[in-house]
Design an enzyme around this catalytic site. Structure first.
Site, PDB file in Angstrom:
ATOM      1  N   GLY A  50       0.777  -1.130   0.106  1.00  0.00           N
ATOM      2  CA  GLY A  50       0.158  -0.005   0.052  1.00  0.00           C
ATOM      3  C   GLY A  50       0.744   1.346  -0.141  1.00  0.00           C
ATOM      4  O   GLY A  50       1.570   1.182   0.998  1.00  0.00           O
ATOM      5  N   ALA A  51       0.834   2.250  -0.683  1.00  0.00           N
ATOM      6  CA  ALA A  51       1.611   3.318  -1.440  1.00  0.00           C
ATOM      7  C   ALA A  51       1.737   4.135  -0.130  1.00  0.00           C
ATOM      8  O   ALA A  51       2.828   4.170   0.602  1.00  0.00           O
ATOM      9  CB  ALA A  51       0.880   4.296  -2.246  1.00  0.00           C
ATOM     10  N   ARG A  87      10.638  -0.842  -4.533  1.00  0.00           N
ATOM     11  CA  ARG A  87       9.473  -1.221  -5.433  1.00  0.00           C
ATOM     12  C   ARG A  87       9.431  -0.045  -6.072  1.00  0.00           C
ATOM     13  O   ARG A  87       9.717   1.142  -5.658  1.00  0.00           O
ATOM     14  CB  ARG A  87       8.348  -1.581  -4.627  1.00  0.00           C
ATOM     15  CG  ARG A  87       8.130  -2.822  -3.793  1.00  0.00           C
ATOM     16  CD  ARG A  87       6.652  -3.240  -3.482  1.00  0.00           C
ATOM     17  NE  ARG A  87       5.858  -3.278  -4.413  1.00  0.00           N
ATOM     18  CZ  ARG A  87       4.315  -3.529  -4.283  1.00  0.00           C
ATOM     19  NH1 ARG A  87       3.944  -3.345  -3.173  1.00  0.00           N
ATOM     20  NH2 ARG A  87       3.338  -3.859  -5.169  1.00  0.00           N
ATOM     21  N   GLN A 202      -5.676  -8.593  -2.486  1.00  0.00           N
ATOM     22  CA  GLN A 202      -5.595  -7.554  -1.319  1.00  0.00           C
ATOM     23  C   GLN A 202      -7.123  -7.152  -1.242  1.00  0.00           C
ATOM     24  O   GLN A 202      -7.464  -6.949   0.186  1.00  0.00           O
ATOM     25  CB  GLN A 202      -4.731  -6.596  -1.857  1.00  0.00           C
ATOM     26  CG  GLN A 202      -3.460  -6.445  -1.830  1.00  0.00           C
ATOM     27  CD  GLN A 202      -2.860  -6.795  -3.366  1.00  0.00           C
ATOM     28  OE1 GLN A 202      -3.534  -7.526  -3.932  1.00  0.00           O
ATOM     29  NE2 GLN A 202      -1.695  -6.424  -3.671  1.00  0.00           N
ATOM     30  N   ASP A 243      -1.198   5.046  -6.518  1.00  0.00           N
ATOM     31  CA  ASP A 243       0.102   4.489  -6.113  1.00  0.00           C
ATOM     32  C   ASP A 243       0.960   5.918  -6.555  1.00  0.00           C
ATOM     33  O   ASP A 243       1.918   5.875  -6.153  1.00  0.00           O
ATOM     34  CB  ASP A 243       0.450   3.193  -6.582  1.00  0.00           C
ATOM     35  CG  ASP A 243      -0.233   2.152  -5.777  1.00  0.00           C
ATOM     36  OD1 ASP A 243      -1.296   1.621  -6.262  1.00  0.00           O
ATOM     37  OD2 ASP A 243       0.488   1.636  -4.893  1.00  0.00           O
ATOM     38  N   ASN A 253      -2.747   2.630 -10.280  1.00  0.00           N
ATOM     39  CA  ASN A 253      -3.148   1.928  -9.085  1.00  0.00           C
ATOM     40  C   ASN A 253      -3.316   0.411  -9.481  1.00  0.00           C
ATOM     41  O   ASN A 253      -2.935   0.041 -10.681  1.00  0.00           O
ATOM     42  CB  ASN A 253      -4.619   2.413  -8.550  1.00  0.00           C
ATOM     43  CG  ASN A 253      -4.990   1.898  -7.357  1.00  0.00           C
ATOM     44  OD1 ASN A 253      -4.308   1.945  -6.328  1.00  0.00           O
ATOM     45  ND2 ASN A 253      -6.277   1.334  -7.292  1.00  0.00           N
ATOM     46  N   LYS A 254      -3.601  -0.395  -8.320  1.00  0.00           N
ATOM     47  CA  LYS A 254      -3.694  -1.927  -8.584  1.00  0.00           C
ATOM     48  C   LYS A 254      -4.289  -2.172 -10.086  1.00  0.00           C
ATOM     49  O   LYS A 254      -5.200  -1.758 -10.612  1.00  0.00           O
ATOM     50  CB  LYS A 254      -4.152  -2.428  -7.485  1.00  0.00           C
ATOM     51  CG  LYS A 254      -4.163  -4.083  -7.439  1.00  0.00           C
ATOM     52  CD  LYS A 254      -2.892  -4.566  -7.621  1.00  0.00           C
ATOM     53  CE  LYS A 254      -1.991  -4.072  -6.702  1.00  0.00           C
ATOM     54  NZ  LYS A 254      -0.540  -4.534  -6.860  1.00  0.00           N
TER      55      LYS A 254
HETATM   56  O1  MRU Z   1       0.761  -4.070  -4.569  1.00  0.00           O
HETATM   57  P1  MRU Z   1       0.210  -3.138  -3.313  1.00  0.00           P
HETATM   58  O2  MRU Z   1      -0.583  -4.115  -2.480  1.00  0.00           O
HETATM   59  O3  MRU Z   1       1.185  -2.410  -2.575  1.00  0.00           O
HETATM   60  O4  MRU Z   1      -0.806  -1.924  -4.329  1.00  0.00           O
HETATM   61  C1  MRU Z   1      -1.626  -1.261  -3.429  1.00  0.00           C
HETATM   62  C2  MRU Z   1      -2.707  -0.641  -4.424  1.00  0.00           C
HETATM   63  O5  MRU Z   1      -2.553  -0.415  -5.346  1.00  0.00           O
HETATM   64  C3  MRU Z   1      -3.613   0.292  -3.484  1.00  0.00           C
HETATM   65  O6  MRU Z   1      -4.769   0.291  -3.989  1.00  0.00           O
HETATM   66  C4  MRU Z   1      -2.638   1.592  -3.455  1.00  0.00           C
HETATM   67  O7  MRU Z   1      -1.540   1.590  -2.938  1.00  0.00           O
HETATM   68  C5  MRU Z   1      -3.510   2.757  -3.264  1.00  0.00           C
HETATM   69  S1  MRU Z   1      -4.059   3.229  -1.229  1.00  0.00           S
HETATM   70  C6  MRU Z   1      -2.418   3.756  -0.715  1.00  0.00           C
END
Ligand code: MRU
Length: 363
Positions: A50-51, A87, A202, A243, A253-254
């Site tokens: 999570g960012a 990352r 997630q 992100d 984003n994801k």
């Molecule tokens: O790969 P992750 O689990 O770190 O990705 C997280 C996401 O894409 C979240 O939706 C994103 O960080 C937004 S919330 C801070």
């Protein structure tokens, strides 16, 4: 949501404690991070993710690295750079490390430890305040939207979200989930459609767990379900976190976020993105072209994790070994599909002019 949940904190030995997010919701385990390598490993293997929380972990990582570096600024820069590269997509990571290193350069060897510890705490505290503001601005906007649609205060507001953008991802209320917690606090009936978010799930593992901790009604759906729900009038609003958001309003984003935004556009459903200002990358003018997208191991696609009947965590192979798999961690939703960016400053249109105007002091 009453702020009782913390994704990370310092223990009495001044080491960082995080929750192992790989094990949730089946096991709640704390992991202690004491040095640079442990910080890098926790970010890379997604013990933390999570960012926002990646950025916070990195900030505390720089503080821990300063001890390892004997408070030598040149050695600290080398260690910090390794954390910075752990990352590639969530810009909160680079933002937090750069801010910590900039502060370190102003310190003497004697003051560095205390100053860096305080700066990491400041970064985290500022984010807590940002999420509280996102909660208010988002909930205000969502109440207006459903009122316009003709929904009464007794009607349920159906919100779809992707991945996890709650308190596990941004301290302490989350970004996308913050307005949802706020609506519930205001006594509104909310129901959340939770995208499972393959390949790492997630949504199914983390968002559903978070929402259940706060008794927010929710339903987990397979990733392919959202379009149908939107077509059938079962979604009022979509909201995700981010992100990295470029200067022109494109949103990384994801993986899978883009498809939801396309469905939302086709069905005239507002699609919001919530983020603290630390998620902007003002250096990138065209997010679709220039935001770096992480590629992760194909094993995350080929294997799935869960618990067996004995309650033990197991990993199962779901794709034959001879097949290739590809695992892009994120995608880009073009600004034109985004109804608004909800930040601690309010709601900003996702376009270059509006972003440059609202955030001129940060450019
Ligand atoms: O790969 P992750 O689990 O770190 O990705 C997280 C996401 O894409 C979240 O939706 C994103 O960080 C937004 S919330 C801070």
């Amino acid at each position: 949501m009453n702020g009782q949940y913390k994704a990370l904190w310092l223990n009495k030995d001044e080491n960082l404690v995080v929750l192992d997010q790989r094990l949730l919701p089946f096991e709640k385990k704390e992991v202690i991070i004491t040095n640079t390598q442990e910080c890098i490993d926790a970010i890379k293997d997604m013990t933390v993710r999570g960012a926002g929380v990646i950025g916070n972990t990195a900030a505390f990582g720089v503080y821990l690295a300063s001890k390892e570096a004997g408070f030598d600024i040149e050695k600290l820069k080398i260690l910090s750079n390794k954390i910075r590269e752990s990352r590639p997509t969530a810009v909160n990571l680079m933002w937090a490390v750069d801010r910590m290193v900039a502060v370190a350069t102003t310190c003497s060897k004697e003051t560095m430890c205390a100053v860096l510890k305080q700066e990491a705490i400041n970064i985290t505290d500022e984010e807590v305040i940002a999420t509280q503001k996102i909660a208010t601005y988002g909930a205000d906007e969502f109440e207006k939207i459903v009122e316009k649609k003709g929904k009464s205060k007794e009607d349920t507001i159906n919100i779809l979200t992707h991945c996890n953008a709650g308190w596990l991802a941004i301290v302490d209320l989350g970004s996308a989930l913050a307005p949802i917690y706020e609506l519930q606090k205001r006594g509104r009936k909310v129901h959340v459609w939770v995208d499972e978010t393959r390949p790492r799930n997630q949504g199914a593992n983390l968002t559903a767990w978070e929402l259940s901790q706060d008794n927010v009604p929710h339903t987990v759906i397979a990733d392919n379900t959202g379009g149908y729900l939107m077509q059938q009038g079962m979604v009022d609003i979509c909201i995700t976190g981010a992100d990295r958001v470029s200067r022109n309003g494109d949103v990384a984003n994801k993986i899978g976020t883009y498809l939801k935004a396309l469905s939302a556009k086709d069905n005239d459903i507002p699609f919001f993105v919530a983020l603290p200002t630390s998620t902007f990358d003002f250096e990138i003018y065209d997010g679709v072209k220039d935001i770096p997208i992480e590629t992760r191991s194909e094993d995350e696609v080929k294997f799935i994790r869960g618990i067996d009947k004995k309650g033990e965590i197991q990993e199962l192979q779901i794709v034959q070994s001879v097949s290739n798999a590809i695992n892009y961690g994120f995608d880009i939703t073009p600004a034109r599909l985004v109804s608004g960016l909800i930040t601690q400053r309010g709601i900003t249109k996702a376009d270059l002019k509006s972003i440059e105007k609202e955030f001129s002091d940060l450019l």
